[in-house]
Design a protein around this motif. Structure first.
Motif, PDB file in Angstrom:
ATOM      1  N   THR A  48       3.945  -0.808   3.948  1.00  0.00           N
ATOM      2  CA  THR A  48       2.636  -1.091   4.523  1.00  0.00           C
ATOM      3  C   THR A  48       1.982  -2.121   3.606  1.00  0.00           C
ATOM      4  O   THR A  48       1.789  -1.860   2.410  1.00  0.00           O
ATOM      5  CB  THR A  48       1.761   0.173   4.609  1.00  0.00           C
ATOM      6  OG1 THR A  48       2.472   1.162   5.356  1.00  0.00           O
ATOM      7  CG2 THR A  48       0.447  -0.121   5.300  1.00  0.00           C
TER       8      THR A  48
ATOM      9  N   ASP B 190       0.824  -1.202   0.000  1.00  0.00           N
ATOM     10  CA  ASP B 190       0.000   0.000   0.000  1.00  0.00           C
ATOM     11  C   ASP B 190       0.864   1.260   0.000  1.00  0.00           C
ATOM     12  O   ASP B 190       0.468   2.290  -0.529  1.00  0.00           O
ATOM     13  CB  ASP B 190      -0.912   0.040   1.229  1.00  0.00           C
ATOM     14  CG  ASP B 190      -1.842  -1.163   1.295  1.00  0.00           C
ATOM     15  OD1 ASP B 190      -2.384  -1.554   0.252  1.00  0.00           O
ATOM     16  OD2 ASP B 190      -2.011  -1.707   2.405  1.00  0.00           O
TER      17      ASP B 190
ATOM     18  N   ASN C 171      -2.341  -3.104   5.655  1.00  0.00           N
ATOM     19  CA  ASN C 171      -2.395  -2.271   6.860  1.00  0.00           C
ATOM     20  C   ASN C 171      -1.461  -2.749   7.965  1.00  0.00           C
ATOM     21  O   ASN C 171      -1.669  -2.449   9.137  1.00  0.00           O
ATOM     22  CB  ASN C 171      -3.827  -2.146   7.400  1.00  0.00           C
ATOM     23  CG  ASN C 171      -4.701  -1.375   6.450  1.00  0.00           C
ATOM     24  OD1 ASN C 171      -4.281  -0.388   5.864  1.00  0.00           O
ATOM     25  ND2 ASN C 171      -5.926  -1.840   6.283  1.00  0.00           N
TER      26      ASN C 171
END
Length: 121
Positions: A70, A56, A73
């Motif tokens: 990341t 991410d 999460n």
């Protein structure tokens, strides 16, 4: 030159060395997968975990070249010596193994080897 006990001792040492070498080769071939559990928020510090997902975010730290990823999460810390010259791009699918640690009150995964991060095609 050597007595019976010395010959037996030498043979035992050679046998133990061969067993250790064979075990090392077998464990390297098996890899970390059988020993790692899937990462969760309840994973204990020091546990070997695996996680698969999409990057991410990828941030190279200015103080030393470490990389913070990341993935799903979850924060993944890649030390500079492990990251090397490798570039991590947002949106890349990865599978990785690492050790859980708590940094500033938040759990993260610490990668210890470049082989522990694999891009998924």
């Amino acid at each position: 030159m050597f007595g019976h006990q010395e010959r037996v001792a030498i043979l035992l040492l050679i046998a133990v060395a061969l067993v250790v070498i064979a075990a090392h080769i077998a464990l390297v071939q098996i890899g970390k997968a059988p020993f790692a559990s899937a990462y969760s928020d309840q994973s204990a510090d020091g546990a070997l975990v695996s996680i698969t997902g999409i990057i991410d975010q990828a941030t190279v730290l200015k103080n030393g070249g470490h990389v913070i990823l990341t993935v799903n999460n979850v924060t993944v810390f890649v030390p500079a010596n492990v990251a090397g010259d490798r570039a991590f791009a947002k949106g890349t699918a990865v599978s990785l193994y690492g050790t859980v640690q708590t940094y500033q009150g938040k759990k993260e995964i610490l990668i210890s080897s470049a082989d522990d991060i694999r891009e998924i095609q």
